[in-house]
Design an enzyme around this catalytic site. Structure first.
Site, short mmCIF file in Angstrom:
data_model
loop_
_atom_site.label_atom_id
_atom_site.label_comp_id
_atom_site.label_asym_id
_atom_site.label_seq_id
_atom_site.Cartn_x
_atom_site.Cartn_y
_atom_site.Cartn_z
N HIS A 83 -8.07 8.04 3.45
CA HIS A 83 -7.37 9.27 3.08
C HIS A 83 -8.29 10.20 2.30
O HIS A 83 -9.33 9.77 1.80
CB HIS A 83 -6.15 8.94 2.21
CG HIS A 83 -6.48 8.42 0.83
ND1 HIS A 83 -6.95 7.14 0.61
CD2 HIS A 83 -6.44 9.01 -0.39
CE1 HIS A 83 -7.16 6.96 -0.69
NE2 HIS A 83 -6.87 8.07 -1.32
N CYS A 94 0.86 -1.19 0.00
CA CYS A 94 0.00 0.00 0.00
C CYS A 94 0.89 1.24 0.00
O CYS A 94 1.75 1.39 0.86
CB CYS A 94 -0.90 0.01 1.23
SG CYS A 94 -1.73 1.60 1.48
N HIS A 129 -4.48 0.84 7.99
CA HIS A 129 -5.02 0.59 6.66
C HIS A 129 -6.48 0.13 6.70
O HIS A 129 -7.24 0.33 5.75
CB HIS A 129 -4.17 -0.50 5.98
CG HIS A 129 -4.51 -0.77 4.55
ND1 HIS A 129 -3.92 -0.08 3.51
CD2 HIS A 129 -5.38 -1.64 3.99
CE1 HIS A 129 -4.41 -0.53 2.37
NE2 HIS A 129 -5.30 -1.47 2.63
N ASN A 160 0.86 15.02 -3.80
CA ASN A 160 0.41 13.90 -4.63
C ASN A 160 1.46 13.54 -5.68
O ASN A 160 1.97 14.42 -6.38
CB ASN A 160 -0.91 14.29 -5.32
CG ASN A 160 -1.66 13.10 -5.87
OD1 ASN A 160 -1.05 12.19 -6.42
ND2 ASN A 160 -2.96 13.10 -5.73
N ASP A 161 1.81 12.25 -5.76
CA ASP A 161 2.82 11.80 -6.73
C ASP A 161 2.29 11.81 -8.16
O ASP A 161 3.06 11.78 -9.11
CB ASP A 161 3.30 10.39 -6.37
CG ASP A 161 3.97 10.35 -5.00
OD1 ASP A 161 4.93 11.14 -4.79
OD2 ASP A 161 3.53 9.56 -4.14
#
Ligand SMILES: [Zn+2]
Ligand SMILES: [Zn+2]
Length: 347
Positions: free
Chosen positions: A168, A52, A115, A77-78
């Protein structure tokens, strides 16, 4: 007839924030239905998943490694859809068409290292900490050059396209004001000018007078399924005092807000004893230096499901025409949410 049981409602209702009509055709909700059904999502994921990209200590696609975080963790943010590195050398548009660089800042906010939890399953203090993080993000991003709006939103559930269940949300700080906020800001400013009252205060007053759609309430916060709801289980959570954004809420108001938000999310999960999919958005005033004194911060929760495995389709009226057709009675759906217990079913 618009009784509390409400199944026979057939009318149009005015959406004062969007300044548009919603057709409520709840008189035909038992009609034969052959629409798409969606399966229940698996519910038992582990507390940590080694592939994850949001779990603590794991690598992300951009090459960064998440710290062993505890509590809220925020990163750029990637795969940003707006970013400071967006191309500026664009192909010129032809004629009436226009384009410009997709500049802005996109961030990801992990609610918890766990998670396997959802926002509805977090402790009161964890939600208070998250609200504090949202306050600081809004304050910081609003001062960045060119940022006219800060949109905080959470997509939850596979039916709204989320593949990673790690709890998230996302933040888009953009060089324009998102359309819904622009419409709400315009309606709010006009109402303030005409009546000297914030529009959302009049919405709350009407809900408090009627009471049939209130889902939760304490000293300074209220949750309700609005009279003019477009989705079956749409819920608004708002402070009772007018604040243009989350930032000016006092610590006491943050605590109160966290309690009502948490209870609202628990009720949604408890309704069908499953993680309730939704799109949740914080509606906060634009940061474009306009006069937004009439804007009243609130959270809108838009669940796409009408029944445990039945999606609300957006079709002719919504996509083709731009107005919503609701097949359900807001009063009846609010009553359903009030009837379920406020303690999460997983506990
Ligand atoms: Zn994870
Ligand atoms: Zn709104």
């Amino acid at each position: 007839m618009t009784s509390a049981s409400g199944t026979a409602i057939w009318e149009e209702r005015w959406h004062p924030l969007r300044e548009e009509w919603v057709i409520v055709a709840a008189h035909r909700q038992d009609r034969p239905w052959s629409g798409e059904t969606v399966p229940h999502e698996p519910q038992n994921s582990p507390a940590y998943v080694d592939d994850c990209y949001l779990c603590p200590g794991n690598a992300r696609v951009g090459g960064a490694t998440n710290p062993q975080y505890d509590g809220v963790f925020i990163f750029d943010n990637d795969h940003p859809c707006v970013g400071v590195t967006a191309p500026v050398d664009l192909s010129p548009a032809t004629g009436i068409n226009q384009n410009r660089p997709a500049q802005g800042i996109a961030r990801v906010v992990c609610y918890t290292p766990r998670h396997d939890l959802s926002l509805a399953q977090l402790e009161q203090t964890e939600i208070e900490n998250l609200l504090g993080a949202w306050q600081r993000q809004y304050t910081e991003l609003a001062t960045q050059p060119g940022v006219k709006h800060v949109l905080v939103f959470e997509n939850k559930g596979e039916v709204v396209g989320v593949s990673n269940p790690h709890p998230h949300c996302q933040i888009y700080a953009t060089n324009f004001v998102f359309k819904t906020i622009e419409i709400e800001a315009g309606a709010s400013a006009r109402h303030l000018l005409q009546t000297a009252r914030p529009l959302f205060q009049d919405i709350i007053a009407a809900e408090q007078k009627d009471r049939s759609r209130i889902i939760g309430e304490n000293d300074s916060t209220i949750a309700f399924l609005p009279y003019f709801a477009r989705y079956a289980y749409e819920v608004y959570v708002a402070p009772k005092q007018t604040h243009a954004s989350l930032v000016s809420l006092s610590d006491a108001e943050v605590q109160s807000f966290a309690a009502v938000l948490r209870e609202t999310l628990v009720r949604l999960d408890n309704l069908w004893q499953m993680p309730f999919p939704y799109v949740m958005a914080l509606h906060q005033a634009p940061t474009d230096s306009g006069d937004h004194r009439g804007f009243h911060f609130h959270i809108e929760i838009h669940p796409p499901l009408r029944k445990p495995n039945l999606l609300k389709y957006l079709a002719g009226p919504e996509i083709g025409g731009g107005n919503f057709l609701s097949d359900t009675s807001p009063e009846q759906k609010a009553a359903e949410l009030r009837e379920v217990p406020p303690l999460h079913y997983s506990l």
